[in-house]
Motif scaffolding. Structure first.
Motif, PDB file in Angstrom:
ATOM      1  N   SER A   1       0.865  -1.168   0.000  1.00  0.00           N
ATOM      2  CA  SER A   1       0.000   0.000   0.000  1.00  0.00           C
ATOM      3  C   SER A   1       0.900   1.215   0.000  1.00  0.00           C
TER       4      SER A   1
ATOM      5  N   SER B   1      -6.204   5.916  -2.111  1.00  0.00           N
ATOM      6  CA  SER B   1      -5.841   6.758  -3.245  1.00  0.00           C
ATOM      7  C   SER B   1      -4.737   6.163  -4.108  1.00  0.00           C
ATOM      8  N   CYS B   2      -4.236   4.962  -3.778  1.00  0.00           N
ATOM      9  CA  CYS B   2      -3.186   4.396  -4.645  1.00  0.00           C
ATOM     10  C   CYS B   2      -3.666   3.143  -5.362  1.00  0.00           C
ATOM     11  N   GLY B   3      -4.599   2.408  -4.763  1.00  0.00           N
ATOM     12  CA  GLY B   3      -5.130   1.219  -5.419  1.00  0.00           C
ATOM     13  C   GLY B   3      -4.197   0.022  -5.429  1.00  0.00           C
ATOM     14  N   TYR B   4      -3.186   0.029  -4.558  1.00  0.00           N
ATOM     15  CA  TYR B   4      -2.234  -1.087  -4.531  1.00  0.00           C
ATOM     16  C   TYR B   4      -2.705  -2.263  -3.667  1.00  0.00           C
TER      17      TYR B   4
ATOM     18  N   LYS C   1      -4.959  -4.295  -3.276  1.00  0.00           N
ATOM     19  CA  LYS C   1      -6.030  -5.175  -3.729  1.00  0.00           C
ATOM     20  C   LYS C   1      -5.881  -6.581  -3.166  1.00  0.00           C
TER      21      LYS C   1
ATOM     22  N   GLU D   1     -14.137   2.462  -3.709  1.00  0.00           N
ATOM     23  CA  GLU D   1     -13.234   1.500  -4.348  1.00  0.00           C
ATOM     24  C   GLU D   1     -13.377   1.515  -5.861  1.00  0.00           C
TER      25      GLU D   1
ATOM     26  N   TYR E   1     -10.716   2.245  -8.529  1.00  0.00           N
ATOM     27  CA  TYR E   1      -9.473   1.480  -8.591  1.00  0.00           C
ATOM     28  C   TYR E   1      -9.663   0.031  -8.992  1.00  0.00           C
TER      29      TYR E   1
ATOM     30  N   LEU F   1     -10.409  -3.337  -2.413  1.00  0.00           N
ATOM     31  CA  LEU F   1      -9.307  -2.580  -1.809  1.00  0.00           C
ATOM     32  C   LEU F   1      -9.324  -2.884  -0.317  1.00  0.00           C
TER      33      LEU F   1
END
Lengths: 196, 366
Positions: B66, B73-76, B78, B92, B95, B107
């Motif tokens: 993350s 706000s980054c969408g990592y 998941k 969500e 993203y 997310l």
């Protein structure tokens, strides 16, 4: 003032003295969250609920605590604290027991805390010297009026989604213009009854 | 005097009662009790409900990547949720693609643990650990970029692939009242398992970069989680095209150092881009590496050289440079690292030249 039937106040606050369209209160969430009927309806319900109960709470606190103590001038800060705490509580309850509604409102629920229509109704109630019944009718009516306005606006915005709106007016711009037109239309009701 | 006292008492009384009410509500309504969390159908955890899935997993020492620290706000972050979790949240939608939504991707920073959950995560995330590093060396390599070397305690090691990144847990400090995780690529070679090097650019008002640049001192401790990322060196015999802009050169430096340490001789070009001559850094080491890795060509390129730079090398954006230099791309392999704008622009060029997409690896620095 005292002789106004609560029912009259109720209908007047929906149509002739609509919080948004004649007092222009609660505009920020009105503009921000009026792009979809479903979401705006749930926000409207939340506002109605909060308005009715905060009006009642504020009425009780004002008349049974602040007035006897002679501290009427504290009403602004007291009303704000009560509204904030109430919204916080409602948020917890909705989050826990009504996940679907929480999804629809998401992060927007806390917006009600700073919705000036909510504070406005409590203050109008004091200025206009309403009784308990009148206040509840006023709170409920104002909430329904606010819902009516935002849902109507969402309906219009959904209709014009693909309309060729000038670039500079897209979003908030055209929403404000439509609000003005809706307010003009609502003036048509104003001959029926006046409560202020 | 009396009014003042009454006012104070009334306001504190009302506030106190409401605070009491809210804390009771927090203990009862917002208390979700214990939930069962099943990961990959094999590991079961009993967790405290109510928090986000991301922070619940961190509590269990499972570290999902993350970059924004759980702000959505980054969408990592998941995670595939196979059971529980309810409907996807409006926060969500931006993203998670409709395709991913059908698979149950969520997310993890937005999803709250309110029911028993079954989730699936890549096995390698179980290898992600939290490390307690000590800053052993720090220097300015440009006026905005610091070069950090961090050392693990004796005997402790970290295993990572060259190109991967770690997250720094920024503690609470004078200018920030919350702990946040921020991602930085490792610049050192994985051959040395006891220390890592990072290159950190200053971002105005960036919580972590401000901490690193203004508050962190040598010998300070730093909590780091990692390694993460699918951007890493691939062992093929294709010709390498490496592009690093600014601090985006860090993971590529790690790859180059790894190749040097392992004696891997491959053909390739390393494009290192910056604005001006002053913004290029560690060029001595890069030149030194290129003397060992004889088949790697080093190209420095400046986007905005000033007259004081006395620059005679290539000028302009790296995508234009690639457009001019690349011809047949079928035998190439690309490693891109830098701003999303640069990567998107280079991808345009690659698509135009039929670059085999499965051999393009990139890491967008947001």
């Amino acid at each position: 003032m005292m002789e106004l039937n609560p029912l009259v106040i109720f209908f007047a606050s929906i149509f002739t003295n609509n919080m948004i369209l004649s007092n222009f209160l609660g505009m920020c969430s009105f503009i921000a969250i009026s792009s979809e009927i479903k979401t705006s309806l749930s926000l409207g319900q939340a506002v109605t609920f909060v308005l009715t109960f905060t009006t009642l709470l504020n009425y009780l606190v004002y008349h049974y605590l602040l007035v006897p103590l002679g501290l009427e001038y504290l009403r602004y800060i007291v009303f704000i604290i009560i509204i904030a705490a109430f919204v916080q509580l409602i948020e917890m309850i909705i989050d826990r027991y009504f996940p679907a509604l929480y999804h629809a409102l998401g992060i927007f629920l806390p917006l009600i805390t700073v919705n000036c229509a909510v504070l406005g109704v409590s203050l109008f109630m004091i200025i206009r010297d309403y009784t308990l019944l009148q206040s509840i009718a006023f709170g409920l009516g104002s909430g329904l009026g606010w819902t009516l306005a935002i849902v109507t606006m969402a309906g219009i915005r959904q209709k014009i989604k693909n309309a060729p709106i000038p670039k500079g007016l897209e979003g908030a711009g055209i929403t404000l213009i439509i609000t003005g037109l809706m307010a003009l239309a609502f003036i048509g009701f104003s001959g029926i009854v006046v409560i202020q | 005097m009396n009014t003042i006292l009454m006012t104070t008492l009334t306001i504190s009384g009302i506030t106190g009662i409401l605070a009491l009410l809210l804390s009771v509500a927090n203990r009862t309504i917002a208390n979700y009790g214990e939930m069962k969390l099943t990961i990959n159908d094999e590991k079961e955890y009993t967790v405290e409900g109510g928090d986000s899935l991301l922070s619940t997993l961190i509590e269990e020492e499972i570290f999902i990547p993350s970059a924004c620290g759980g702000k959505g706000s980054c969408g990592y972050c998941k995670v595939k949720v196979t059971q529980g979790g309810g409907e996807i949240l409006p926060t969500e939608l931006g993203y998670v693609t409709p395709e991913e939504q059908r698979e149950g991707i969520r997310l993890s920073c937005q999803l709250k643990v309110k029911t028993d959950l079954k989730i699936e995560i890549p096995e390698e995330l179980f290898n992600v650990r939290q490390y307690d590093y000590t800053l052993s060396y720090m220097a300015d390599v440009t006026d905005k970029i610091k070069h950090l070397r961090l050392r693990l305690p004796e005997n402790a090691t970290i295993d990572f692939k060259p190109g991967q990144y770690v997250q720094i847990l920024t503690p609470v400090y004078k200018e920030s009242d919350e702990e946040v995780y921020r991602a930085y690529s490792i610049a050192s070679s994985p051959v040395n398992k006891n220390h890592i090097e990072l290159l950190i650019g200053y971002v105005p008002e960036g919580i972590c970069t401000t901490y690193i640049h203004k508050y962190l001192k040598e010998k300070d401790r730093l909590t780091i989680v990692g390694p993460f990322g699918d951007f890493y060196y691939r062992d093929t015999d294709r010709e390498m095209i490496m592009v690093g802009i600014g601090t985006g050169m860090a993971p590529l430096l790690s790859i180059l150092r790894y190749m040097r340490d392992q004696g891997i001789q491959r053909k390739g070009t390393f494009f290192f881009g910056a604005r001006t001559r002053e913004d290029l850094f560690l060029t001595e080491e890069i030149d030194e590496i290129s003397r060992t890795l004889k088949d790697i060509e080093i190209v420095y390129t400046l986007s905005r050289p000033t007259p004081e730079c006395h620059w005679e090398g290539p000028v302009g954006r790296v995508n234009d440079l690639l457009d001019k230099r690349l011809d047949d791309c079928s035998r190439l392999e690309a490693y891109l690292c830098g701003s999303p704008l640069m990567i998107d622009a280079v991808m345009e060029v690659f698509k135009k030249k039929d670059f085999p997409l499965e051999h393009i690896h990139y890491d967008k620095f947001e």
